[in-house]
Design an enzyme around this catalytic site. Structure first.
Site, PDB file in Angstrom:
ATOM      1  N   TYR A  51      54.756  64.767  56.872  1.00 46.51           N
ATOM      2  CA  TYR A  51      53.922  65.854  57.409  1.00 46.51           C
ATOM      3  C   TYR A  51      54.187  66.028  58.908  1.00 46.51           C
ATOM      4  O   TYR A  51      54.420  67.142  59.388  1.00 46.51           O
ATOM      5  CB  TYR A  51      52.451  65.504  57.149  1.00 46.51           C
ATOM      6  CG  TYR A  51      51.448  66.488  57.695  1.00 46.51           C
ATOM      7  CD1 TYR A  51      51.504  67.845  57.385  1.00 46.51           C
ATOM      8  CD2 TYR A  51      50.408  66.045  58.519  1.00 46.51           C
ATOM      9  CE1 TYR A  51      50.555  68.724  57.877  1.00 46.51           C
ATOM     10  CE2 TYR A  51      49.456  66.920  59.004  1.00 46.51           C
ATOM     11  CZ  TYR A  51      49.534  68.268  58.686  1.00 46.51           C
ATOM     12  OH  TYR A  51      48.593  69.138  59.176  1.00 46.51           O
ATOM     13  N   ILE A 104      39.852  68.111  60.857  1.00 46.60           N
ATOM     14  CA  ILE A 104      38.882  69.215  60.791  1.00 46.60           C
ATOM     15  C   ILE A 104      37.778  68.868  59.785  1.00 46.60           C
ATOM     16  O   ILE A 104      38.070  68.526  58.635  1.00 46.60           O
ATOM     17  CB  ILE A 104      39.572  70.541  60.396  1.00 46.60           C
ATOM     18  CG1 ILE A 104      40.736  70.867  61.358  1.00 46.60           C
ATOM     19  CG2 ILE A 104      38.558  71.688  60.345  1.00 46.60           C
ATOM     20  CD1 ILE A 104      40.356  71.133  62.794  1.00 46.60           C
ATOM     21  N   LYS A 138      55.860  69.107  61.026  1.00 45.74           N
ATOM     22  CA  LYS A 138      55.086  69.801  62.064  1.00 45.74           C
ATOM     23  C   LYS A 138      55.836  69.815  63.400  1.00 45.74           C
ATOM     24  O   LYS A 138      55.798  70.807  64.118  1.00 45.74           O
ATOM     25  CB  LYS A 138      53.686  69.183  62.195  1.00 45.74           C
ATOM     26  CG  LYS A 138      52.751  69.581  61.053  1.00 45.74           C
ATOM     27  CD  LYS A 138      52.493  71.097  61.057  1.00 45.74           C
ATOM     28  CE  LYS A 138      51.759  71.595  59.852  1.00 45.74           C
ATOM     29  NZ  LYS A 138      51.679  73.073  59.765  1.00 45.74           N
TER      30      LYS A 138
HETATM   31  N1  SER Z   1      43.965  66.463  58.759  1.00 44.90           N
HETATM   32  C1  SER Z   1      45.383  66.225  58.756  1.00 44.90           C
HETATM   33  C2  SER Z   1      45.704  65.039  57.955  1.00 44.90           C
HETATM   34  O1  SER Z   1      44.899  64.133  57.965  1.00 44.90           O
HETATM   35  C3  SER Z   1      45.905  66.057  60.160  1.00 44.90           C
HETATM   36  O2  SER Z   1      46.273  67.299  60.667  1.00 44.90           O
HETATM   37  O3  SER Z   1      46.739  64.960  57.376  1.00 44.90           O
END
Ligand code: SER
Length: 320
Positions: A143, A173, A147
């Protein structure tokens, strides 16, 4: 009038962000998209919705032309935990989807593309406290790799083609409408649901694990403020740090205990601990504050009160 396509409108952020965007720009001017998850009635009934995957460039192009899209917000992403389970899926959705978005936007001479980034761009070698805007980006998750590449690609399209690409590094979030889909920061959402439903929670990171976090209203405000910022005033484009609050799992539990004294937490760290440990404790967001006036509204206790109120009402109605 703007015609905005929100890719990934069924996800944790998209499901709320799309409805707010419709209030600002008009229901018919915000086209919602999902890959496979069934959209909510609210999303379906308030404006156009199309099922397709941005990883299929032909489909993306077709719908952008059908609605005369001039702005794309790409909320679709495979998050950190699912990405470790399925690295190739993360690469496909996060990279092939993004390059298609950028290419279609360039080809159609669109006004703007917004692509969120994440604190996952940072890694174990990054300074952990008040992590600077310009710093070491050596993530250890797929991930994070996608990014970082996404931020670089966005800046490349700004420089090479003059395309208006913007992005911000979301922290964890926290929200109460749609659950997050397989990230490392999911405990900070699940803890509220479990506090309301069962008055106890087993946390998958250690008590002293600290991460930057943000409540959904601030996340939506940050995204819309950045979309509406004057492009000529931006020195950064695809990689703004945005901070709001930063707390340990223990501090989060203590905040909930203030309002639900009988709440109990236990800790059972698992494979997600290593990902959490590779991310910052807090971020320095002075570039976002200076260049587009970023100011968060919620701190931990204000968020806790609101989360418990909203989830408490849902629980009473049997909706949790
Ligand atoms: N909320 C995301 C995650 O935990 C981080 O951007 O993968």
């Amino acid at each position: 009038m703007k015609k905005i396509l929100v890719i990934g409108s069924v996800g944790q952020i998209g499901s709320e962000f799309t409805l707010d965007l419709r209030k600002i720009y008009g229901n018919e001017n915000v086209i919602a998209n999902g890959r496979k998850t069934k959209p909510s009635e609210k999303l379906l009934k308030s404006g156009p919705f199309e099922f397709f995957s941005a990883t299929n460039k032909g489909d993306l192009e077709f719908y952008c032309k059908k609605y005369n899209i001039d702005t794309i917000v790409n909320m679709a992403a495979i998050l950190s935990v699912v990405g470790e389970d399925k690295p190739m899926l993360a690469w496909d959705v996060n990279m092939n989807g993004l390059i298609n978005v950028l290419e279609v936007a360039r080809d159609m001479k669109m006004e703007q593309v917004l692509v969120p980034s994440s604190i996952a761009v940072f890694g174990p070698e990054t300074p952990v406290n008040n992590t600077p805007q310009e710093t070491i980006l050596r993530p250890t998750t797929m991930y994070g790799v996608t990014k970082v590449a996404g931020e670089l690609l966005g800046d490349y399209y700004v420089r090479k083609y003059g395309l208006d690409v913007r992005g911000l590094r979301y922290p964890g979030i926290i929200s109460n409408e749609t659950l997050p889909g397989g990230g490392t920061t999911d405990y900070a959402v699940a803890i509220y649901y479990e506090a309301i439903k069962n008055k106890k929670y087993t946390c998958f990171v250690k008590e002293d694990t600290q991460l930057p976090m943000m409540y959904m209203p601030d996340c939506i405000k940050a995204t819309i403020d950045l979309m509406q910022a004057d492009f000529s005033k931006l020195k950064h484009h695809s990689d703004f740090n945005v901070g709001a609050m930063s707390f340990t799992a223990g501090e989060l539990a203590a905040s909930i205990k203030k309002y639900i004294p009988e709440f109990e937490i236990t800790y059972a760290p698992d494979h997600r601990q290593a990902i959490a440990d590779s991310w910052p404790n807090s971020v320095d967001d002075s570039a976002a504050r200076e260049e587009w006036g970023w100011r968060p509204a919620y701190d931990l206790d204000a968020m806790t009160q609101d989360m418990l109120k909203v989830l408490g009402e849902k629980h009473k109605k049997g909706l949790l």
